[in-house]
Design a protein around this motif. Structure first.
Motif, PDB file in Angstrom:
ATOM      1  N   VAL A  95      42.561  26.703  50.161  1.00  0.00           N
ATOM      2  CA  VAL A  95      41.356  26.379  49.385  1.00  0.00           C
ATOM      3  C   VAL A  95      41.754  25.562  48.168  1.00  0.00           C
ATOM      4  CG1 VAL A  95      39.414  27.306  48.072  1.00  0.00           C
ATOM      5  CG2 VAL A  95      40.175  28.467  50.158  1.00  0.00           C
ATOM      6  N   ASP A  96      41.218  24.352  48.055  1.00  0.00           N
ATOM      7  CA  ASP A  96      41.620  23.478  46.952  1.00  0.00           C
ATOM      8  C   ASP A  96      40.462  23.075  46.054  1.00  0.00           C
ATOM      9  OD1 ASP A  96      43.518  22.192  45.463  1.00  0.00           O
ATOM     10  OD2 ASP A  96      43.414  20.324  46.597  1.00  0.00           O
ATOM     11  N   GLY A  97      39.217  23.285  46.515  1.00  0.00           N
ATOM     12  CA  GLY A  97      38.078  22.910  45.697  1.00  0.00           C
ATOM     13  C   GLY A  97      37.719  23.972  44.682  1.00  0.00           C
ATOM     14  N   HIS A  98      36.763  23.647  43.808  1.00  0.00           N
ATOM     15  CA  HIS A  98      36.339  24.592  42.772  1.00  0.00           C
ATOM     16  C   HIS A  98      35.556  25.749  43.390  1.00  0.00           C
ATOM     17  CE1 HIS A  98      35.039  26.151  38.919  1.00  0.00           C
ATOM     18  NE2 HIS A  98      33.795  26.165  39.380  1.00  0.00           N
ATOM     19  N   ILE A  99      35.850  26.966  42.942  1.00  0.00           N
ATOM     20  CA  ILE A  99      35.148  28.167  43.383  1.00  0.00           C
ATOM     21  C   ILE A  99      34.510  28.823  42.158  1.00  0.00           C
ATOM     22  CG2 ILE A  99      35.380  30.456  44.426  1.00  0.00           C
ATOM     23  CD1 ILE A  99      35.801  28.213  46.416  1.00  0.00           C
ATOM     24  N   ASP A 100      33.193  28.999  42.210  1.00  0.00           N
ATOM     25  CA  ASP A 100      32.497  29.657  41.101  1.00  0.00           C
ATOM     26  C   ASP A 100      32.596  31.169  41.175  1.00  0.00           C
ATOM     27  OD1 ASP A 100      31.167  27.355  39.682  1.00  0.00           O
ATOM     28  OD2 ASP A 100      30.303  27.063  41.680  1.00  0.00           O
ATOM     29  N   PHE A 101      32.669  31.713  42.393  1.00  0.00           N
ATOM     30  CA  PHE A 101      32.603  33.157  42.573  1.00  0.00           C
ATOM     31  C   PHE A 101      33.448  33.568  43.773  1.00  0.00           C
ATOM     32  CE2 PHE A 101      29.871  36.668  44.549  1.00  0.00           C
ATOM     33  CZ  PHE A 101      30.523  37.681  43.853  1.00  0.00           C
ATOM     34  N   ALA A 102      34.297  34.573  43.571  1.00  0.00           N
ATOM     35  CA  ALA A 102      35.130  35.086  44.663  1.00  0.00           C
ATOM     36  C   ALA A 102      35.291  36.587  44.511  1.00  0.00           C
ATOM     37  CB  ALA A 102      36.503  34.410  44.678  1.00  0.00           C
ATOM     38  N   ALA A 103      35.499  37.267  45.631  1.00  0.00           N
ATOM     39  CA  ALA A 103      35.788  38.698  45.635  1.00  0.00           C
ATOM     40  C   ALA A 103      37.038  38.920  46.475  1.00  0.00           C
ATOM     41  CB  ALA A 103      34.611  39.485  46.196  1.00  0.00           C
ATOM     42  N   MET A 104      37.973  39.708  45.952  1.00  0.00           N
ATOM     43  CA  MET A 104      39.239  39.967  46.641  1.00  0.00           C
ATOM     44  C   MET A 104      39.635  41.429  46.459  1.00  0.00           C
ATOM     45  SD  MET A 104      41.573  36.659  45.583  1.00  0.00           S
ATOM     46  CE  MET A 104      40.928  34.982  45.727  1.00  0.00           C
ATOM     47  N   MET A 123      43.196  30.799  38.764  1.00  0.00           N
ATOM     48  CA  MET A 123      42.806  30.675  37.361  1.00  0.00           C
ATOM     49  C   MET A 123      41.574  29.790  37.186  1.00  0.00           C
ATOM     50  SD  MET A 123      46.468  30.438  35.335  1.00  0.00           S
ATOM     51  CE  MET A 123      45.684  30.625  33.737  1.00  0.00           C
ATOM     52  N   ARG A 124      41.285  28.964  38.188  1.00  0.00           N
ATOM     53  CA  ARG A 124      40.117  28.083  38.103  1.00  0.00           C
ATOM     54  C   ARG A 124      38.846  28.730  38.651  1.00  0.00           C
ATOM     55  NH1 ARG A 124      43.958  24.077  39.912  1.00  0.00           N
ATOM     56  NH2 ARG A 124      43.015  24.057  41.997  1.00  0.00           N
ATOM     57  N   VAL A 125      38.958  29.918  39.244  1.00  0.00           N
ATOM     58  CA  VAL A 125      37.770  30.612  39.749  1.00  0.00           C
ATOM     59  C   VAL A 125      36.912  31.064  38.569  1.00  0.00           C
ATOM     60  CG1 VAL A 125      36.952  32.636  41.000  1.00  0.00           C
ATOM     61  CG2 VAL A 125      38.922  31.358  41.852  1.00  0.00           C
ATOM     62  N   GLY A 126      35.634  30.762  38.624  1.00  0.00           N
ATOM     63  CA  GLY A 126      34.749  31.086  37.504  1.00  0.00           C
ATOM     64  C   GLY A 126      34.535  32.574  37.311  1.00  0.00           C
ATOM     65  N   GLN A 127      34.200  33.271  38.409  1.00  0.00           N
ATOM     66  CA  GLN A 127      33.959  34.711  38.369  1.00  0.00           C
ATOM     67  C   GLN A 127      34.725  35.339  39.534  1.00  0.00           C
ATOM     68  OE1 GLN A 127      31.887  36.415  36.232  1.00  0.00           O
ATOM     69  NE2 GLN A 127      30.492  34.892  35.374  1.00  0.00           N
ATOM     70  N   LEU A 128      35.651  36.242  39.230  1.00  0.00           N
ATOM     71  CA  LEU A 128      36.443  36.921  40.249  1.00  0.00           C
ATOM     72  C   LEU A 128      36.223  38.420  40.132  1.00  0.00           C
ATOM     73  CD1 LEU A 128      38.717  37.055  42.428  1.00  0.00           C
ATOM     74  CD2 LEU A 128      40.346  37.152  40.512  1.00  0.00           C
ATOM     75  N   ILE A 129      35.780  39.052  41.218  1.00  0.00           N
ATOM     76  CA  ILE A 129      35.672  40.507  41.226  1.00  0.00           C
ATOM     77  C   ILE A 129      36.743  41.068  42.164  1.00  0.00           C
ATOM     78  CG2 ILE A 129      33.245  40.591  40.576  1.00  0.00           C
ATOM     79  CD1 ILE A 129      32.516  41.033  43.472  1.00  0.00           C
ATOM     80  N   ILE A 130      37.375  42.155  41.723  1.00  0.00           N
ATOM     81  CA  ILE A 130      38.459  42.783  42.477  1.00  0.00           C
ATOM     82  C   ILE A 130      38.056  44.220  42.773  1.00  0.00           C
ATOM     83  CG2 ILE A 130      40.913  43.318  42.528  1.00  0.00           C
ATOM     84  CD1 ILE A 130      41.271  41.274  40.250  1.00  0.00           C
ATOM     85  N   GLY A 131      38.090  44.598  44.037  1.00  0.00           N
ATOM     86  CA  GLY A 131      37.693  45.953  44.407  1.00  0.00           C
ATOM     87  C   GLY A 131      38.469  46.439  45.613  1.00  0.00           C
ATOM     88  N   GLY A 132      38.238  47.700  45.952  1.00  0.00           N
ATOM     89  CA  GLY A 132      38.851  48.251  47.147  1.00  0.00           C
ATOM     90  C   GLY A 132      40.185  48.921  46.925  1.00  0.00           C
ATOM     91  N   GLY A 133      40.627  49.046  45.686  1.00  0.00           N
ATOM     92  CA  GLY A 133      41.909  49.677  45.420  1.00  0.00           C
ATOM     93  C   GLY A 133      42.267  49.609  43.948  1.00  0.00           C
ATOM     94  N   ALA A 134      43.341  50.294  43.597  1.00  0.00           N
ATOM     95  CA  ALA A 134      43.777  50.348  42.197  1.00  0.00           C
ATOM     96  C   ALA A 134      44.396  49.025  41.757  1.00  0.00           C
ATOM     97  CB  ALA A 134      44.776  51.477  42.008  1.00  0.00           C
ATOM     98  N   ILE A 135      44.153  48.658  40.516  1.00  0.00           N
ATOM     99  CA  ILE A 135      44.755  47.478  39.904  1.00  0.00           C
ATOM    100  C   ILE A 135      45.844  47.960  38.964  1.00  0.00           C
ATOM    101  CG2 ILE A 135      44.337  45.475  38.437  1.00  0.00           C
ATOM    102  CD1 ILE A 135      41.414  45.564  39.405  1.00  0.00           C
ATOM    103  N   ASP A 136      47.100  47.587  39.241  1.00  0.00           N
ATOM    104  CA  ASP A 136      48.184  48.136  38.437  1.00  0.00           C
ATOM    105  C   ASP A 136      48.276  47.444  37.078  1.00  0.00           C
ATOM    106  OD1 ASP A 136      49.774  45.803  38.606  1.00  0.00           O
ATOM    107  OD2 ASP A 136      50.816  46.531  40.387  1.00  0.00           O
ATOM    108  N   ALA A 137      49.059  48.060  36.186  1.00  0.00           N
ATOM    109  CA  ALA A 137      49.133  47.596  34.802  1.00  0.00           C
ATOM    110  C   ALA A 137      49.675  46.182  34.698  1.00  0.00           C
ATOM    111  CB  ALA A 137      49.984  48.561  33.985  1.00  0.00           C
ATOM    112  N   ASP A 138      50.642  45.832  35.528  1.00  0.00           N
ATOM    113  CA  ASP A 138      51.234  44.497  35.465  1.00  0.00           C
ATOM    114  C   ASP A 138      50.221  43.434  35.896  1.00  0.00           C
ATOM    115  OD1 ASP A 138      53.570  42.654  35.209  1.00  0.00           O
ATOM    116  OD2 ASP A 138      53.205  42.380  37.356  1.00  0.00           O
ATOM    117  N   MET A 139      49.476  43.707  36.963  1.00  0.00           N
ATOM    118  CA  MET A 139      48.449  42.757  37.398  1.00  0.00           C
ATOM    119  C   MET A 139      47.381  42.603  36.321  1.00  0.00           C
ATOM    120  SD  MET A 139      45.873  42.890  40.685  1.00  0.00           S
ATOM    121  CE  MET A 139      47.214  42.960  41.889  1.00  0.00           C
TER     122      MET A 139
END
Length: 323
Positions: A95-104, A123-139
């Protein structure tokens, strides 16, 4: 499931759609959900994030689960331009184009952060939501400096994806989740979160998630009630032990429990590979009474199909009581 197959289901004469729970605490269960409620959830998310018609949304998760299905529904409801890639561990690889919204899921973000070109795209994604598991301190530390809005999501299949978001990036970063409009929260006498979202679910939904709730409605999750380990009269939250280990233990691991003749239940650390380093770290960073009584090496930490810790499967590995 392909997008065409999902759209055929979405546009048929039925008012309901079949989804499956993630199976993090047992076998995935089928659920029939109303399409109108999925539309309501989609509007809540789009309104919270300020998404507009014509914005670009990335679908990079499986359509077999609610998270993937809801990305398509949000695109339909708000008129977003959907970009679809095959679900994989590196969703921005092509994926190389601009993304306004993504979920991972966290694993996708973890992989993406380790490839310079893909990290720049993230870093260019406008809004990123992360779900489905724990997000560790380093991330979480790495995401804090991102220029776009990065969110941790709270929700479940029963609530048709998330009902609250927590900001991870920028000066607004916080440990507290903010519920979306139309969602009311309370806690039970045992401290478990109760979700009242009439647009999404009939009646209040009592969760197994122990939470701290503020008067303004914000909350943070302490861990699941069924992940409490009762050891020698102490109640130890498995997720809290994992949280303390996270900055120090670099190999995949999981805190679980085993029946114990003396203590009732014993804390057990499953770790991929050698246990010696894990034991040394645990002794150094954990409170005395939280330290595992057993260290077990496994080839792979049990995970669900969506990448969450498979807690029930982990306990099944340790069915024999300790001596």
């Amino acid at each position: 499931m392909s997008i065409d197959e999902f759209l055929a289901e979405w546009h048929n004469d039925s008012t309901t759609l079949l989804v499956h729970t993630s199976g993090s605490t047992g076998k995935p269960k089928p659920m029939w959900v109303e399409k109108r409620r999925m539309e309501a959830s989609a509007r809540m998310t789009c309104d919270f994030l300020g998404l507009h018609e014509g914005d670009t949304a990335l679908l990079c998760m499986s359509l077999d689960y609610i998270a993937g299905k809801m990305m398509v529904v949000r695109s339909l409801v708000r008129g977003l331009r959907l970009v679809s890639v095959e679900p994989s561990g590196e969703p921005l690889g092509t994926v190389d184009g601009h993304i306004d919204f993504a979920a991972m899921v966290p694993l996708q973000v973890w992989n993406t952060l380790r490839v310079a070109e893909q990290r720049e795209r993230l870093m260019r994604v406008g809004q990123l939501i992360i779900g489905g598991g724990a997000i560790d301190a380093d991330m979480e530390r790495q995401l804090r400096s991102f220029p776009g809005a990065v969110w941790s999501s709270y929700g479940m299949t029963e609530t048709l994806s998330h009902v609250a978001l927590r900001r991870l990036s920028g000066p607004e970063a916080t440990e507290w989740y903010t519920p979306m409009a139309g969602v009311s929260l309370s806690v039970t006498a045992e401290g478990c979160l109760v979700i009242d979202a009439p647009a999404l679910h009939d009646g209040p939904l009592v969760t197994n998630d122990r939470a701290e709730l503020l008067s303004d409605g914000r909350f943070k999750i302490l861990g699941r009630r069924d992940n409490v380990i009762c050891s020698g009269g102490l109640k130890i939250q498995a997720e809290e032990v994992e949280r303390l280990l996270r900055p120090h233990l670099r190999v995949p691991y999981l805190i679980t429990k085993q029946k114990d003749e003396k203590y009732g239940e014993a804390v057990v650390l499953l770790v991929e590979g050698d246990t010696a380093e894990a034991e040394r770290i645990s002794r150094a960073v954990l409170p005395r009474y939280w330290q595992p009584r057993h260290y077990v090496s496994v080839v792979q930490i049990p995970l669900t199909a969506t990448g969450k810790p498979a807690r029930h499967a982990a306990e099944q590995l340790l069915q024999q009581p300790s001596r």
